[in-house]
Design an enzyme around this catalytic site. Structure first.
Site, mmCIF file in Angstrom:
data_model
loop_
_atom_site.group_PDB
_atom_site.id
_atom_site.type_symbol
_atom_site.label_atom_id
_atom_site.label_comp_id
_atom_site.label_asym_id
_atom_site.label_seq_id
_atom_site.Cartn_x
_atom_site.Cartn_y
_atom_site.Cartn_z
ATOM 1 N N PHE A 11 -4.389 -6.302 1.633
ATOM 2 C CA PHE A 11 -5.565 -5.903 0.844
ATOM 3 C C PHE A 11 -6.385 -7.111 0.344
ATOM 4 N N ILE A 12 -5.820 -7.927 -0.514
ATOM 5 C CA ILE A 12 -6.635 -8.994 -1.121
ATOM 6 C C ILE A 12 -6.877 -10.118 -0.118
ATOM 7 N N ASP A 33 0.364 -13.664 9.241
ATOM 8 C CA ASP A 33 0.800 -12.414 8.624
ATOM 9 C C ASP A 33 1.875 -11.791 9.510
ATOM 10 N N ASP A 59 6.370 -14.356 10.491
ATOM 11 C CA ASP A 59 7.019 -14.147 9.189
ATOM 12 C C ASP A 59 7.035 -15.495 8.461
ATOM 13 N N THR A 125 0.596 -13.037 -10.188
ATOM 14 C CA THR A 125 0.219 -11.785 -10.831
ATOM 15 C C THR A 125 0.450 -11.845 -12.341
ATOM 16 N N ASP A 126 -0.323 -11.053 -13.072
ATOM 17 C CA ASP A 126 -0.099 -10.982 -14.527
ATOM 18 C C ASP A 126 1.251 -10.353 -14.855
ATOM 19 N N GLU A 127 1.865 -9.665 -13.855
ATOM 20 C CA GLU A 127 3.133 -8.978 -14.129
ATOM 21 C C GLU A 127 4.268 -9.940 -14.448
ATOM 22 N N TYR A 153 10.019 -6.815 -8.303
ATOM 23 C CA TYR A 153 8.787 -7.418 -7.762
ATOM 24 C C TYR A 153 8.309 -8.563 -8.647
ATOM 25 N N SER A 154 8.107 -8.280 -9.932
ATOM 26 C CA SER A 154 7.519 -9.316 -10.788
ATOM 27 C C SER A 154 8.488 -10.477 -10.994
ATOM 28 N N LYS A 157 8.058 -12.696 -8.038
ATOM 29 C CA LYS A 157 6.817 -13.490 -8.133
ATOM 30 C C LYS A 157 7.001 -14.618 -9.170
ATOM 31 N N PRO A 208 -0.028 12.428 -8.628
ATOM 32 C CA PRO A 208 1.168 12.174 -9.443
ATOM 33 C C PRO A 208 0.955 11.064 -10.474
ATOM 34 N N ASP A 275 8.699 9.224 -14.885
ATOM 35 C CA ASP A 275 8.151 7.888 -15.106
ATOM 36 C C ASP A 275 8.810 6.854 -14.178
ATOM 37 N N HIS A 279 8.902 0.925 -16.626
ATOM 38 C CA HIS A 279 7.434 0.936 -16.504
ATOM 39 C C HIS A 279 6.742 0.068 -17.577
HETATM 40 P P1 NAD Z 1 -0.523 -6.240 0.299
HETATM 41 O O1 NAD Z 1 0.824 -5.606 0.176
HETATM 42 O O2 NAD Z 1 -1.709 -5.380 0.517
HETATM 43 O O3 NAD Z 1 -0.517 -7.322 1.467
HETATM 44 C C1 NAD Z 1 0.551 -8.205 1.669
HETATM 45 C C2 NAD Z 1 0.396 -8.833 3.054
HETATM 46 O O4 NAD Z 1 1.466 -9.773 3.227
HETATM 47 C C3 NAD Z 1 0.497 -7.820 4.202
HETATM 48 O O5 NAD Z 1 -0.531 -8.063 5.142
HETATM 49 C C4 NAD Z 1 1.862 -8.092 4.811
HETATM 50 O O6 NAD Z 1 1.934 -7.809 6.207
HETATM 51 C C5 NAD Z 1 2.020 -9.586 4.526
HETATM 52 N N1 NAD Z 1 3.433 -9.987 4.487
HETATM 53 C C6 NAD Z 1 4.447 -9.397 3.799
HETATM 54 N N2 NAD Z 1 5.595 -10.041 4.038
HETATM 55 C C7 NAD Z 1 5.308 -11.073 4.870
HETATM 56 C C8 NAD Z 1 6.074 -12.089 5.465
HETATM 57 N N3 NAD Z 1 7.394 -12.193 5.257
HETATM 58 N N4 NAD Z 1 5.444 -12.999 6.249
HETATM 59 C C9 NAD Z 1 4.107 -12.912 6.481
HETATM 60 N N5 NAD Z 1 3.341 -11.946 5.967
HETATM 61 C C10 NAD Z 1 3.932 -11.034 5.166
HETATM 62 O O7 NAD Z 1 -0.678 -7.100 -1.019
HETATM 63 P P2 NAD Z 1 -1.985 -7.401 -1.908
HETATM 64 O O8 NAD Z 1 -2.160 -6.307 -2.883
HETATM 65 O O9 NAD Z 1 -3.091 -7.796 -1.006
HETATM 66 O O10 NAD Z 1 -1.471 -8.674 -2.716
HETATM 67 C C11 NAD Z 1 -1.608 -9.979 -2.163
HETATM 68 C C12 NAD Z 1 -1.030 -10.997 -3.147
HETATM 69 O O11 NAD Z 1 -1.710 -10.889 -4.400
HETATM 70 C C13 NAD Z 1 0.439 -10.766 -3.451
HETATM 71 O O12 NAD Z 1 1.060 -12.030 -3.506
HETATM 72 C C14 NAD Z 1 0.452 -10.093 -4.815
HETATM 73 O O13 NAD Z 1 1.612 -10.428 -5.524
HETATM 74 C C15 NAD Z 1 -0.786 -10.699 -5.456
HETATM 75 N N6 NAD Z 1 -1.475 -9.858 -6.452
HETATM 76 C C16 NAD Z 1 -1.836 -8.574 -6.148
HETATM 77 C C17 NAD Z 1 -2.554 -7.840 -7.100
HETATM 78 C C18 NAD Z 1 -3.001 -6.430 -6.792
HETATM 79 O O14 NAD Z 1 -3.503 -5.749 -7.699
HETATM 80 N N7 NAD Z 1 -2.876 -5.924 -5.585
HETATM 81 C C19 NAD Z 1 -2.879 -8.398 -8.331
HETATM 82 C C20 NAD Z 1 -2.480 -9.710 -8.610
HETATM 83 C C21 NAD Z 1 -1.783 -10.433 -7.652
HETATM 84 O O1 DAU Z 2 -1.054 -6.333 -12.295
HETATM 85 C C1 DAU Z 2 -1.084 -6.815 -10.991
HETATM 86 C C2 DAU Z 2 -0.214 -5.950 -10.101
HETATM 87 O O2 DAU Z 2 -0.907 -4.712 -9.920
HETATM 88 C C3 DAU Z 2 0.098 -6.581 -8.763
HETATM 89 O O3 DAU Z 2 0.868 -7.727 -8.986
HETATM 90 C C4 DAU Z 2 0.854 -5.604 -7.856
HETATM 91 O O4 DAU Z 2 1.039 -6.178 -6.574
HETATM 92 C C5 DAU Z 2 0.033 -4.341 -7.717
HETATM 93 O O5 DAU Z 2 0.748 -3.392 -6.941
HETATM 94 C C6 DAU Z 2 -0.272 -3.766 -9.092
HETATM 95 O O6 DAU Z 2 0.938 -3.278 -9.724
HETATM 96 P P1 DAU Z 2 0.969 -1.900 -10.519
HETATM 97 O O7 DAU Z 2 2.357 -1.424 -10.563
HETATM 98 O O8 DAU Z 2 0.235 -2.005 -11.807
HETATM 99 O O9 DAU Z 2 0.050 -1.004 -9.514
HETATM 100 P P2 DAU Z 2 0.205 0.487 -8.989
HETATM 101 O O10 DAU Z 2 -1.067 0.826 -8.276
HETATM 102 O O11 DAU Z 2 1.489 0.733 -8.286
HETATM 103 O O12 DAU Z 2 0.261 1.328 -10.344
HETATM 104 C C7 DAU Z 2 -0.762 1.236 -11.319
HETATM 105 C C8 DAU Z 2 -0.343 2.104 -12.502
HETATM 106 O O13 DAU Z 2 -0.395 3.486 -12.106
HETATM 107 C C9 DAU Z 2 1.076 1.866 -12.984
HETATM 108 O O14 DAU Z 2 1.120 2.022 -14.394
HETATM 109 C C10 DAU Z 2 1.895 2.969 -12.319
HETATM 110 C C11 DAU Z 2 0.890 4.103 -12.228
HETATM 111 N N1 DAU Z 2 1.035 5.016 -11.069
HETATM 112 C C12 DAU Z 2 1.112 4.451 -9.833
HETATM 113 C C13 DAU Z 2 1.231 5.255 -8.705
HETATM 114 C C14 DAU Z 2 1.340 4.637 -7.339
HETATM 115 C C15 DAU Z 2 1.048 6.394 -11.252
HETATM 116 O O15 DAU Z 2 0.960 6.896 -12.398
HETATM 117 N N2 DAU Z 2 1.161 7.177 -10.136
HETATM 118 C C16 DAU Z 2 1.268 6.682 -8.881
HETATM 119 O O16 DAU Z 2 1.406 7.461 -7.906
#
Ligand code: NAD
Ligand code: DAU
Length: 332
Positions: A11-12, A33, A59, A125-127, A153-154, A157, A208, A275, A279
């Site tokens: 995604f990002i 990737d 990888d 991540t802020d997590e 996860y967090s 990270k 959900p 929940d 969480h």
């Molecule tokens: P994502 O899950 O959408 O994408 C992760 C990518 O990494 C995928 O393309 C996957 O194929 C690749 N990947 C996974 N394991 C791998 C490996 N072993 N080798 C090579 N590639 C691999 O994640 P995202 O939401 O785009 O997040 C990207 C980064 O940003 C992460 O490090 C995440 O912790 C951080 N981040 C995400 C958010 C958010 O809200 N999504 C917020 C803050 C930080």
């Molecule tokens: O804060 C940054 C983080 O944000 C990133 O580091 C993570 O990679 C990213 O996945 C995201 O984590 P969250 O756990 O906050 O995101 P998620 O979209 O899974 O959930 C957002 C909130 O919504 C969380 O409080 C859980 C809730 N939720 C999530 C899902 C998937 C629901 O209530 N229902 C759902 O089905």
């Protein structure tokens, strides 16, 4: 310069590649990737033929492959997105999170030490800070907030962040770390809150909401995150951490209700479910350092960003339909 982007089919990372190829015609991007369930080559189809872009499926834990790639490409800058990123999956099966997020980061850092780079940027991540009490809206995460991760996860990270800082100290590796709040926007895998609610809503399936839905996240449009990373790799100070977020706190239930109303669907689709374990209650970033040192501020309001995002999912069914169909058991 040549920038190695890990996890660029996610995604990002993909949004970052699009932004950088457009904003910096002088730069070349090499994307590595593994293409896990979260990585999608179709996401990168618009840039695959760009002569300033190379895609390599590998990888990051594969030391020999990664070292070979560094030898071939000699990247100046590494921007490290690749990770297992979904909290719920880390609760079900933490192993892959430890492997990719910690061991994989270690492999990249070793390659950087061996081949030399001008900057390794860790996308964190802020997590890693844990959570804040919702009844104390005056409290925010700063770069000095102690690490107190809640989920596998967090924690993985946070472990990676510590490794990055250790390589900075021990090997004098030039590094920066950004810790961003929740992103939303195009190309987000339909297991995360916002795309899942949009797509379930379009299918008239239940939406959900975990627990009461009162948990708070601080939402940032993905392009604003990409711009912040661009500023950090060019102007950020070596060895520094930058918190990225837009003072845009919202309760989950309010987000879901907003999506339901934008889609013109009935509120009765909203279903409170069990929940998430452990969480986190509230995330809230203090982005003052990024503003002060980098002049970075978010440009997209939540109202504009969520409308653009809903529009994107409506217009790009061909992108998400196969992912959604293939992951019915995972996306609740
Ligand atoms: P994502 O899950 O959408 O994408 C992760 C990518 O990494 C995928 O393309 C996957 O194929 C690749 N990947 C996974 N394991 C791998 C490996 N072993 N080798 C090579 N590639 C691999 O994640 P995202 O939401 O785009 O997040 C990207 C980064 O940003 C992460 O490090 C995440 O912790 C951080 N981040 C995400 C958010 C958010 O809200 N999504 C917020 C803050 C930080
Ligand atoms: O804060 C940054 C983080 O944000 C990133 O580091 C993570 O990679 C990213 O996945 C995201 O984590 P969250 O756990 O906050 O995101 P998620 O979209 O899974 O959930 C957002 C909130 O919504 C969380 O409080 C859980 C809730 N939720 C999530 C899902 C998937 C629901 O209530 N229902 C759902 O089905």
């Amino acid at each position: 310069m040549t920038i190695l982007v890990t996890g660029g089919a996610g995604f990002i990372g993909s949004n970052f590649i699009f932004y950088m190829l457009n904003a910096h015609p002088e730069d070349r991007i090499v994307c590595v990737d593994k293409l896990t369930y979260a990585g999608n080559l179709s996401t990168l189809s618009s840039v695959m033929k760009n002569e300033r872009f190379r895609f390599e499926q590998a990888d990051i834990c594969d030391r020999a492959r990664i070292f070979r790639l560094f030898e071939e490409e000699k990247p100046e800058v590494v921007v490290h997105f690749a990770a297992e990123s979904h909290v719920d999956r880390s609760i079900e099966e933490p192993g892959a999170f430890l492997q990719t997020n910690i061991v994989g980061t270690g492999v990249l850092l070793d390659a950087c030490v061996r081949y030399g780079i001008t900057r390794f940027h860790q996308v964190s991540t802020d997590e890693v800070y844990g959570d804040l009490p919702p009844e104390r809206p005056d409290l925010f995460f700063t770069e000095e907030t102690p690490l107190k991760p809640s989920s596998p996860y967090s924690a993985s990270k946070a472990g990676a962040d510590l490794l990055v800082m250790a390589y900075h100290r021990t090997f004098k590796l030039p590094v920066t770390i950004s810790r961003c709040s929740n992103n939303y926007g195009p190309f987000q895998y339909p297991e995360k809150l916002i795309p899942l609610m949009i797509i379930n809503g379009l299918h008239d399936r239940p939406l959900p909401v975990y627990g009461t839905g009162e948990n708070i996240r601080d939402w940032l449009y993905v392009k604003d995150h990409c711009k912040a990373i661009d500023r950090i790799i060019r102007h950020g100070r070596d060895g520094e951490i930058y918190n990225i977020g837009g003072h845009n706190e919202k309760r989950n239930i309010d987000i879901v209700e907003m999506i339901v109303s934008e889609l013109g669907k009935p509120k009765s689709l909203i279903t409170h479910v069990e929940d998430r374990k452990g969480h986190d209650l509230r995330y809230a970033i203090d982005p003052a350092k990024a503003k002060r040192e980098l002049g970075w501020e978010p440009e997209t309001s939540f109202e504009a960003g969520i409308q653009k995002t809903i529009r994107w999912y409506l217009d790009n069914r061909a992108w998400w339909e196969p992912l959604y169909a293939g992951s019915k058991q995972d996306v609740k």
